[in-house]
Design an enzyme around this catalytic site. Sequence first.
Site, PDB file in Angstrom:
ATOM      1  CD  GLU A  89      -9.566 -12.665   1.472  1.00 52.46           C
ATOM      2  OE1 GLU A  89      -9.117 -13.738   1.888  1.00 52.46           O
ATOM      3  OE2 GLU A  89     -10.788 -12.393   1.492  1.00 52.46           O
ATOM      4  CB  SER A 123      -9.445 -17.651  -6.642  1.00 51.12           C
ATOM      5  OG  SER A 123     -10.236 -17.972  -5.543  1.00 51.12           O
ATOM      6  CG  LEU A 142      -5.349 -23.373   4.366  1.00 51.74           C
ATOM      7  CD1 LEU A 142      -4.213 -23.074   5.320  1.00 51.74           C
ATOM      8  CD2 LEU A 142      -5.391 -24.851   4.077  1.00 51.74           C
ATOM      9  CG  ASP A 145     -18.244 -18.182   3.205  1.00 51.69           C
ATOM     10  OD1 ASP A 145     -18.883 -18.683   4.156  1.00 51.69           O
ATOM     11  OD2 ASP A 145     -18.447 -17.046   2.750  1.00 51.69           O
ATOM     12  CD  GLU A 222     -11.687 -18.544  10.528  1.00 48.88           C
ATOM     13  OE1 GLU A 222     -12.709 -18.792  11.172  1.00 48.88           O
ATOM     14  OE2 GLU A 222     -11.321 -17.383  10.231  1.00 48.88           O
TER      15      GLU A 222
END
Lengths: 274, 425
Positions: A89, A123, A142, A145, A222
Amino acid sequence: MPDNKVNPTHSKSTGLPRKRFYRARAHSNPLSDSHFPVPLTPAHVDYSLHYPQADSSKKIKFADIGCGFGGLLISLSTLFPETLMIGMELRDKVSEYVKERILSLRVANPGQYQNISVVRTNSMKYIPNHFEKAQLSKMFFLFPDPHFKEKNHRRRVISPFLLDEYAYVLEVGGIIYTITDVEELGEWMKSCLENHPLFEPLTEKELEVDPAVKLLSSATEEGQKVARNDGQTFQAVFRRIARSDQSVVQDVKHVRFVTSDSFGSIYDYSILQS
Amino acid sequence: MDEEVAAETRKDTEVAPALIAVHPDRHSAVVAVGPELRAFDLLTISAVSLLDDSVSGEQPSHKDNIRAIRFGAKGKLFVSAGDDKTLKIWSTQSWQCVSTVSSEKRVTAVAISNDGLHVCFADKFGLVWVVDLNQTSKDKKPTPTPLLSHYCSIITSLEFSPDNRFIISADRDFKIRVTNFPKNLLNGAHEIQSFCLGHTEFVSCLAFVPAQESPHSLLLSGSGDSTVRLWDISSGALLDTCEVAIKAGLLESNGNAEEHDHAVTDLCSTLDGLLVAVAIQSLRGIVLLSCDVSTKTLSFAKVVSIAGETFIPTCLANCSPTKELWMVTGVSSLPGYDYPSLARVLVISGIDVEEEPVVLEDDKIPGGEKLLETLQGTTSVDDNAFLAAAEAVKAAMCNLLIKKHYPFENREYRKKTRNDKKLKE
C-alpha cells in the site's frame, strides 16, 4: 487485550484499530519520489519482522497490490493458512492501519494471521526489489485507482509495460486477479492482459473452482461498498504462461510446464490441480 | 518573482557534460558539447563537416544539449541525441545524416545493436524506443516503436549485450534491467531476464566485458554510490563490487560524508576486457581496474593522475587498436564565463596490462593541434573555467539523478500531528 495499556486508537470491545484515526486521502500520486525505505534486493526483505512465527524457509507467494484496508488479506489468511502473503500500500496511514489490524488480530486469535503482513511501498516502482523472478503464485489488483483522464493512464497499476514486471515475478501458472467497479477501467485491464503475450485468461470452469475468485468482490472494503450500492463489477483473471515456443505437457492430475530458458536450462513446473 | 528566479537557477544548473566517442577502428573522433557536434577525421587529419539535409543553411543539427553519442555497427553508423528530442543517425562514410527520428520526450541514452539493424533510445519518462533501420529510407521519417518502460524513472544508460540477445537499461532508481530483445519489435519486449540489484544510488553507466571464452558476457556498472559492480546478466547475480572511490584514496572506508562527491560518471572496458577505465566526479584522472574473467572478480589496479591542469573527465572512449583512452571534460554552458561551450580533450596511451599508461602531451595527440582546435574549439585552456565546469556538471548530475533524502527523524516529526500518531503517545 493482554497489556493493560489501552490504545486509544483501538476499539475497546474488539481490540482492533478504529478507522477514524486512520483517515486518508482516497488517492496517492504514484509518480512522486518516494521517501520510505525500499529493500535493496529481494534477499533484503526481512521475513522475521513480517512473519515472526513462520517457517524461515518459506517465501511470500501472494501479493495484494494496493491492499487498502486489508480486507482481502484477512480473508485469504484463513483460506490459505500455510501461504505467506503480503499487502502493498502506498498510503502511509492506510498501511499503518493494516499493520495495527494484523497485530491486533494476531493477539486476539493466537496462532492465526501469522502468514499475512503489509508493507508501505510504491509497487509500480519497486516490485523487483521485493520479489525474485517467478516467486509469486498469485497477485491481486482489487479496485485500483481508475485514473480516468487519458493523460493519467500511465498512472494505472495495470498497464502494458508494468505487466512485464508482474510477469517477471509470477511463476508460470501463477494467476493475476483484477476487479473494478469502473467499466472503462475493467475494459482497459482486460485488454492489457489479453494483448500481453505472457498471459492467458482462465476458463469459466477454472474461475468457478478457484476459491480466491469468490473473494474478489466480497472480501475488500471497497467491494462491500460496491455491493451495498448494488454496483456492477468487472473482473479479469489471467494466468501467467510460458513463451509460446515452449511446450506444455499435461497429465491427469498435474499440469506440468516444461520450459527452457534462453540459456538452455530446463525448468519443470508442476502444479496440483484442485 | 521568486519563482522566476528559481526557474532561472534551474535552467542554469541544467548543463550537459561534454561527451566523446572514438570510431572502433580509429578513423575518427567526435566530441559533443552543448548542441554542437564536432567531428575530426583521423585518417586525413582534418575536421569533418557534417551534412544534414533536414536543417537549412547554417543551422546546427541539434537545437539543444546533446546527451548521448555513440558509434555502432562496427563503425558504419554514428548516432547523436539529446534535449531537443531528436535522434540523428549519421553514416560515418560520408558524415551525412541518414535519418532524423523525433522523440516525444528528451532523449537520455542511445544504443545500436551489434548487427547494425536497430537503434534504441531512452527518454526522460523511462521509455525505451526502437527504430528499425531496415525500414528507414531517405524520404520516409522513421517512427520509433515503444519497447519497454522503467516506470517513471530516468534511464541513464542503454546497452546491447554482445550477442544481441538482450537489451540492458539502467536507471536512477538503482536498477539495471536485462530484457530479452524480441524478434518481433512491434509487440514490445515483455520478457525480463533479470534485474541486477545492489547499487545504493543511481546507476550512471554500463559496459560489457567482451570475454571471448566465456559464454555469458559480464556486465559492468558504475553508480552514484562510488562503486563499480560486476554482474552475471542471465541471473542478475552480483559477482563483485569495487569501491573505487575508497580504493583511489578519495574516500575513507568509514566516512560517508558528502558521499555524492565521488559518483562514478563513466567507465569503459578495453577490447580484451582485462582493464576497465573509470571516471569519478572528484578525481583529476582515471582509475584503472583489472577484471579477471575466469574468477569473475574486479580489483583495483592503479590511478592515472593528470598533472598540471584541472582535468576531471566527463566522458571516456576506448580506442582498442592503439591501446588509447580518449577523455573529454567540459560543459555545455557556464554561467559567469564567456565561453559558450567548454571542452578539453586528453589521450592516455599504453592502456595495457604490460605497459605503463602515459598522458600524452598536446602535440603528441593523434591529429595534434588541428584535432584539438576542432574538438575543443580552441587550443588555449583556462584552468579556472574547467574547475567551475566540473562543479557545474556535478551539480547538474545531482539535481537530475539524486532524490532528496529526509532522515527518519524528520519523517517521523512531520507525522506528529496525525491522529493515529498523536493519540498513541
